[in-house]
Design a protein around this motif. Structure first.
Motif, mmCIF file in Angstrom:
data_model
loop_
_atom_site.group_PDB
_atom_site.id
_atom_site.type_symbol
_atom_site.label_atom_id
_atom_site.label_comp_id
_atom_site.label_asym_id
_atom_site.label_seq_id
_atom_site.Cartn_x
_atom_site.Cartn_y
_atom_site.Cartn_z
ATOM 1 N N ARG A 94 18.009 21.475 -102.948
ATOM 2 C CA ARG A 94 16.995 20.673 -103.314
ATOM 3 C C ARG A 94 17.592 19.588 -104.040
ATOM 4 N NH1 ARG A 94 12.408 24.100 -106.381
ATOM 5 N NH2 ARG A 94 11.066 24.041 -104.774
ATOM 6 N N LEU A 95 18.705 19.439 -104.514
ATOM 7 C CA LEU A 95 19.123 19.277 -104.742
ATOM 8 C C LEU A 95 20.536 18.320 -104.184
ATOM 9 C CD1 LEU A 95 21.449 20.626 -107.820
ATOM 10 C CD2 LEU A 95 19.457 18.216 -108.060
ATOM 11 N N ASN A 96 21.080 18.881 -102.669
ATOM 12 C CA ASN A 96 21.781 18.354 -101.775
ATOM 13 C C ASN A 96 20.605 17.219 -100.777
ATOM 14 O OD1 ASN A 96 24.401 19.251 -101.505
ATOM 15 N ND2 ASN A 96 23.305 21.070 -100.733
ATOM 16 N N ILE A 97 19.453 17.679 -100.833
ATOM 17 C CA ILE A 97 18.145 16.389 -99.997
ATOM 18 C C ILE A 97 18.514 15.422 -100.894
ATOM 19 C CG2 ILE A 97 16.092 16.005 -99.872
ATOM 20 C CD1 ILE A 97 16.332 18.732 -98.744
ATOM 21 N N ALA A 98 18.305 15.539 -102.481
ATOM 22 C CA ALA A 98 18.537 14.248 -103.193
ATOM 23 C C ALA A 98 19.174 13.229 -103.003
ATOM 24 C CB ALA A 98 18.157 14.917 -104.796
ATOM 25 N N LYS A 99 20.411 14.093 -102.408
ATOM 26 C CA LYS A 99 21.885 12.989 -103.067
ATOM 27 C C LYS A 99 21.960 12.918 -101.704
ATOM 28 C CE LYS A 99 26.968 14.072 -102.841
ATOM 29 N NZ LYS A 99 27.121 14.255 -100.988
ATOM 30 N N GLN A 100 21.458 13.069 -100.071
ATOM 31 C CA GLN A 100 21.159 11.813 -99.072
ATOM 32 C C GLN A 100 20.400 11.306 -99.245
ATOM 33 O OE1 GLN A 100 20.525 15.458 -96.268
ATOM 34 N NE2 GLN A 100 22.193 16.205 -96.295
ATOM 35 N N LEU A 101 19.358 11.224 -99.794
ATOM 36 C CA LEU A 101 18.895 10.187 -100.186
ATOM 37 C C LEU A 101 18.787 9.458 -101.112
ATOM 38 C CD1 LEU A 101 15.106 12.650 -100.288
ATOM 39 C CD2 LEU A 101 16.160 10.579 -98.217
ATOM 40 N N LEU A 102 19.390 9.435 -101.898
ATOM 41 C CA LEU A 102 20.148 8.589 -103.074
ATOM 42 C C LEU A 102 20.940 7.352 -102.478
ATOM 43 C CD1 LEU A 102 19.923 10.276 -106.418
ATOM 44 C CD2 LEU A 102 18.853 8.744 -105.507
ATOM 45 N N GLU A 103 21.496 8.303 -101.391
ATOM 46 C CA GLU A 103 23.135 7.724 -100.496
ATOM 47 C C GLU A 103 22.950 6.536 -99.582
ATOM 48 O OE1 GLU A 103 27.019 11.038 -100.759
ATOM 49 O OE2 GLU A 103 24.664 11.557 -98.809
ATOM 50 N N ALA A 104 21.613 7.337 -99.286
ATOM 51 C CA ALA A 104 20.568 6.018 -98.024
ATOM 52 C C ALA A 104 20.199 5.131 -98.811
ATOM 53 C CB ALA A 104 19.642 6.685 -97.509
ATOM 54 N N GLY A 105 19.604 4.766 -100.464
ATOM 55 C CA GLY A 105 19.845 3.611 -100.928
ATOM 56 C C GLY A 105 17.499 4.198 -100.334
ATOM 57 N N SER A 106 16.889 4.970 -100.341
ATOM 58 C CA SER A 106 15.984 5.760 -99.547
ATOM 59 C C SER A 106 15.084 6.017 -101.296
ATOM 60 C CB SER A 106 15.571 6.748 -99.171
ATOM 61 O OG SER A 106 16.394 6.162 -98.265
ATOM 62 N N ILE A 107 15.442 6.456 -102.229
ATOM 63 C CA ILE A 107 14.082 6.037 -103.477
ATOM 64 C C ILE A 107 15.392 6.280 -104.588
ATOM 65 C CG2 ILE A 107 13.564 8.123 -101.930
ATOM 66 C CD1 ILE A 107 14.965 10.387 -103.751
ATOM 67 N N SER A 108 14.654 6.103 -105.869
ATOM 68 C CA SER A 108 15.001 5.908 -107.345
ATOM 69 C C SER A 108 14.968 7.336 -107.900
ATOM 70 C CB SER A 108 13.720 5.287 -107.939
ATOM 71 O OG SER A 108 12.688 6.504 -108.299
ATOM 72 N N ILE A 109 16.557 7.040 -108.734
ATOM 73 C CA ILE A 109 16.307 8.394 -109.492
ATOM 74 C C ILE A 109 14.859 8.716 -110.230
ATOM 75 C CG2 ILE A 109 17.793 9.689 -111.244
ATOM 76 C CD1 ILE A 109 19.824 7.905 -111.232
#
Length: 342
Positions: A290-305
């Motif tokens: 779950r953290l890996n997926i969150a990291k990918q989405l944060l790197e893409a600028g797709s979601i907030s923290i």
């Protein structure tokens, strides 16, 4: 290489995707796309890719995906890639994709590109779409069971197959280009003869790939992996179905008790097998994925923290930040700052 910049939309993991069209021309849609400007916040269909799409599977053998397509929007697709050996050949356009933290950014303007990636367990797959990007590519997916029947235990190819996330970049020659082009043109067989021709072409391409890999005297030095061959060889095939189930349900609550029932094992047996095979407990594996997926989405600028924390199963962003920093070495705020600077 990692994706540089921000995407306008993100496709949540597990989103249903459907394909519509005739025998040749098809369009891929997302039916779980939420448009923030929509006041009713209803899900709407979004066309992602259109063109001459390949979707072919030989019995108990290889799977073909790809084709000649056009990407219709800026988008990031997240899905689950199962245990397999993945060969990607790009003849035209730009291709931005990755498995977990392993990322590739290829551009075929100067020359075609190709890579082999070994997956000894299920991982998250990411592909970034760019509006109007014209792509001609072929994905060739090989089950490990099929490979194991055809390789020796001490050759270069077996070294690659037995290492999780090991990868090797192929040298593209005229024969590989010709075979790939012919496979794409022949990917919609309508008779037994055409089907035999497609499978024959694919076998010829596989032979080219395997010979090149075994002939590469420095091949082993090019392999990069997150797990040693010894560790990967300890993986228990009994867990394949369970890991695939976990990957498909990372957005759902999962207890060890529920997973033990799914696997028809006792809790203690499941925990023992999982720890010996994966090196971590079941719950630790779920948290890390779950953290890996969150990291990918944060790197893409797709979601907030806050959104990333919620998606990863954390009620409080502060707990998410602590867990994120412990795993990746930096807080999520620093990751987003780097993305903004890019």
């Amino acid at each position: 290489m990692k994706f540089q910049g921000k995407l306008k939309q993100a496709l949540p993991k597990g989103t249903f995707i459907r394909t519509m069209g005739g025998l040749r021309q098809k369009t891929i849609f997302s039916d779980s796309h939420s448009i923030s400007s929509n006041p009713t916040n209803k899900k709407q269909s979004l066309a992602l890719i259109e063109g001459d799409l390949i979707s072919y599977q030989a019995d108990n053998s290889f799977i073909l995906h790809g084709g000649k397509t056009k990407e219709l929007v800026d988008f990031q697709v997240l899905a689950t890639a199962k245990k397999s050996l993945c060969i990607t050949i790009l003849l035209e356009g730009k291709l931005d994709f990755g498995y977990d933290d392993l990322n590739f950014l290829y551009d075929a303007i100067e020359q075609p590109r190709a890579v082999i990636v070994s997956l000894t367990r299920s991982v998250s797959f990411r592909r970034t779409l760019y509006k109007n990007n014209q792509v001609t590519k072929l994905n060739l997916i090989l089950p490990h069971e099929w490979i194991a029947q055809r390789i020796l235990s001490d050759d270069n190819f077996s070294q690659l197959v037995n290492q999780h996330l090991a990868h090797f970049e192929l040298q593209i020659n005229a024969e590989i280009i010709a075979l790939t082009s012919d496979i794409i043109k022949s990917s919609k067989p309508t008779s037994h003869i055409e089907q035999m021709n497609l499978e024959s072409l694919t076998q010829q391409l596989l032979l080219q790939v395997f010979v090149q890999l075994n002939d590469a005297t420095q091949a082993l030095n090019q392999f990069e992996c997150g797990h040693s061959a010894h560790e990967s060889l300890q993986y228990d095939p009994v867990l394949d179905k369970l890991v695939s189930y976990i990957e498909a349900n990372l957005d759902q609550d999962m207890s060890v008790s529920d997973l033990a029932k799914f696997s028809a094992m006792s809790i203690s047996s499941l925990q023992h097998k999982f720890k010996n095979s994966m090196g971590v407990s079941v719950l630790s594996y779920i948290r890390r994925r779950r953290l890996n997926i969150a990291k990918q989405l944060l790197e893409a600028g797709s979601i907030s923290i806050s959104e990333a924390a919620y998606n990863a199963g954390y009620r409080h962003p502060s707990n998410f930040t602590s867990a994120f920093k412990k795993v990746f070495g930096i807080p999520p705020q620093d990751l987003m700052l780097k993305t903004d600077q890019v």
